[in-house]
Design an enzyme around this catalytic site. Sequence first.
Site, PDB file in Angstrom:
ATOM      1  N   LYS A  35       0.997  -1.171  -0.018  1.00  0.00           N
ATOM      2  CA  LYS A  35       0.079   0.117  -0.059  1.00  0.00           C
ATOM      3  C   LYS A  35       0.955   1.254  -0.002  1.00  0.00           C
ATOM      4  O   LYS A  35       2.361   1.088   0.307  1.00  0.00           O
ATOM      5  CB  LYS A  35      -0.920   0.029   1.213  1.00  0.00           C
ATOM      6  CG  LYS A  35      -0.071  -0.341   2.291  1.00  0.00           C
ATOM      7  CD  LYS A  35      -1.038  -0.594   3.624  1.00  0.00           C
ATOM      8  CE  LYS A  35      -0.309  -0.480   4.840  1.00  0.00           C
ATOM      9  NZ  LYS A  35      -0.972  -1.202   5.933  1.00  0.00           N
ATOM     10  N   ARG A 129     -10.286  -0.897  14.783  1.00  0.00           N
ATOM     11  CA  ARG A 129     -10.088  -0.214  13.362  1.00  0.00           C
ATOM     12  C   ARG A 129     -10.950  -0.806  12.320  1.00  0.00           C
ATOM     13  O   ARG A 129     -12.252  -0.310  12.512  1.00  0.00           O
ATOM     14  CB  ARG A 129      -8.655  -0.260  13.052  1.00  0.00           C
ATOM     15  CG  ARG A 129      -8.052   0.762  11.970  1.00  0.00           C
ATOM     16  CD  ARG A 129      -6.664   0.690  11.821  1.00  0.00           C
ATOM     17  NE  ARG A 129      -6.123  -0.271  11.030  1.00  0.00           N
ATOM     18  CZ  ARG A 129      -4.917  -0.441  10.615  1.00  0.00           C
ATOM     19  NH1 ARG A 129      -4.276   0.718  10.541  1.00  0.00           N
ATOM     20  NH2 ARG A 129      -4.514  -1.390   9.876  1.00  0.00           N
ATOM     21  N   TYR A 244      16.907  29.754   8.309  1.00  0.00           N
ATOM     22  CA  TYR A 244      15.793  30.415   8.812  1.00  0.00           C
ATOM     23  C   TYR A 244      15.967  30.389  10.367  1.00  0.00           C
ATOM     24  O   TYR A 244      16.428  29.484  11.184  1.00  0.00           O
ATOM     25  CB  TYR A 244      14.749  29.634   8.322  1.00  0.00           C
ATOM     26  CG  TYR A 244      14.231  29.781   7.187  1.00  0.00           C
ATOM     27  CD1 TYR A 244      13.605  31.094   6.830  1.00  0.00           C
ATOM     28  CD2 TYR A 244      13.841  28.682   6.350  1.00  0.00           C
ATOM     29  CE1 TYR A 244      13.107  31.336   5.740  1.00  0.00           C
ATOM     30  CE2 TYR A 244      13.348  29.038   5.245  1.00  0.00           C
ATOM     31  CZ  TYR A 244      12.879  30.408   4.783  1.00  0.00           C
ATOM     32  OH  TYR A 244      12.303  30.159   3.279  1.00  0.00           O
ATOM     33  N   MET A 292      12.121  24.276   3.003  1.00  0.00           N
ATOM     34  CA  MET A 292      11.197  23.139   2.119  1.00  0.00           C
ATOM     35  C   MET A 292      12.022  22.460   1.237  1.00  0.00           C
ATOM     36  O   MET A 292      11.609  21.479   1.007  1.00  0.00           O
ATOM     37  CB  MET A 292      10.223  24.319   1.654  1.00  0.00           C
ATOM     38  CG  MET A 292       9.149  23.515   0.756  1.00  0.00           C
ATOM     39  SD  MET A 292       7.953  24.653  -0.112  1.00  0.00           S
ATOM     40  CE  MET A 292       7.346  25.767   1.182  1.00  0.00           C
TER      41      MET A 292
HETATM   42  C1  LIG Z   1      -0.147  -2.084   6.686  1.00  0.00           C
HETATM   43  C2  LIG Z   1      -0.574  -3.474   7.056  1.00  0.00           C
HETATM   44  C3  LIG Z   1       0.241  -4.607   7.029  1.00  0.00           C
HETATM   45  C4  LIG Z   1       1.621  -4.253   7.077  1.00  0.00           C
HETATM   46  O1  LIG Z   1       2.189  -3.875   8.446  1.00  0.00           O
HETATM   47  P1  LIG Z   1       3.451  -3.663   8.868  1.00  0.00           P
HETATM   48  O2  LIG Z   1       3.501  -3.190  10.240  1.00  0.00           O
HETATM   49  O3  LIG Z   1       3.995  -2.363   7.857  1.00  0.00           O
HETATM   50  O4  LIG Z   1       4.256  -4.765   8.571  1.00  0.00           O
HETATM   51  C5  LIG Z   1      -0.488  -5.764   7.384  1.00  0.00           C
HETATM   52  N1  LIG Z   1      -1.612  -5.785   7.262  1.00  0.00           N
HETATM   53  C6  LIG Z   1      -2.564  -4.774   7.187  1.00  0.00           C
HETATM   54  C7  LIG Z   1      -4.152  -4.965   7.275  1.00  0.00           C
HETATM   55  C8  LIG Z   1      -1.989  -3.541   7.050  1.00  0.00           C
HETATM   56  O5  LIG Z   1      -2.871  -2.534   7.066  1.00  0.00           O
END
Ligand SMILES: *Cc1c(COP(=O)(O)O)cnc(C)c1O
Length: 343
Positions: A35, A129, A244, A292
Amino acid sequence: MTSPLRLSIDGAALVANWRWYAARSGSAACGAAVKANGYGLGARQVVDRLAAAGCRDFFVSSWDEAAALGPLDEGLSLSVLHGLREADVARALESRVRPVLNTPAMVARWKAVAPGRPCDVMVDTGMNRLGLSPSEARSEILSGVNIVTLISHLACADTPDHPMNRVQADLFRALSGLVRAKRYSLSNSAGICLGAPYRFDLTRPGIGLYGGEPGPGADPKPVVALSAEVLQVRPVSAGDAVGYGADFIASGPMRVAMLNIGYADGYRRAFAGVGTALIDGARRALLGRVSMDLVAVDVTGTQVGEGDWVVLDYDLPTASADTGVSQYELLTGLGRRFARDWV
Ligand SMILES: *Cc1c(COP(=O)(O)O)cnc(C)c1O
């Protein structure tokens, strides 16, 4: 390559990290969370390399991310963790990517538009969640649903002694006897390190593949290295201010290099005072605030000049400890201006 800042991404280290998690997954298959564009590195490149190493199961958050990946080989499986909103239905129907159904409404939607078609289901075992509640998962709403993978997610896996780990694993084990699915999947990177009771049939590491250290016991190979080009080198004298807020005042004569990288690239302001650049094998301090698009580095006594490239220290566990920014944010925040260079 003309971009003045570069992410070198070590494909062999990525694969080595995946093999490490695959070995620790025992008899469970080891997938990969890709992701957020492969945690910022490039999801397609990650998938191609891990698939070549034998990884078969991939996870993205959204249908946009699934589309951005492009076509996948027959033998690969891709799941969309955020499931099936009404707006996702058309795209879901024209692909073989599976939604991870999280709510009773999503389950009903899938049953209506794609009866009997394979999907995944998320059940919430205490994180509160995403996912069906355990009682929803046991109810008749899932009858007739063709579940490939029943998934749950650990809230505290990075804290091995946290009592919630056991509670979630026990609840998930109980549910695995009550909700029929082809396979069951609980653990992210940190969960895999908790041992055999957390493995089930399929694991889903993310951060650990990309060089993050999800908890004690893992020894990740670094995957990313940041470097930026020097735009200007200037001498400063005792009493001169740099950057800055005039936060840094030279105590003697120095040479200061301006690097073409800043917080808009994800190189966070929290690196001020703690970040370092690696020059001739030595760690060199950043000077003053992170701008930046720029950051200043002490290059006194070195040959560094305009047009040279400088590596910034970005070892994830150390950088996170030094800045207080999570390893996940340090990776996924890396911006679009980097040339992403797979080595
Ligand atoms: C992001 C995610 C993972 C991977 O988690 P890590 O902590 O990056 O290993 C696995 N399962 C779900 C449902 C996730 O959202």
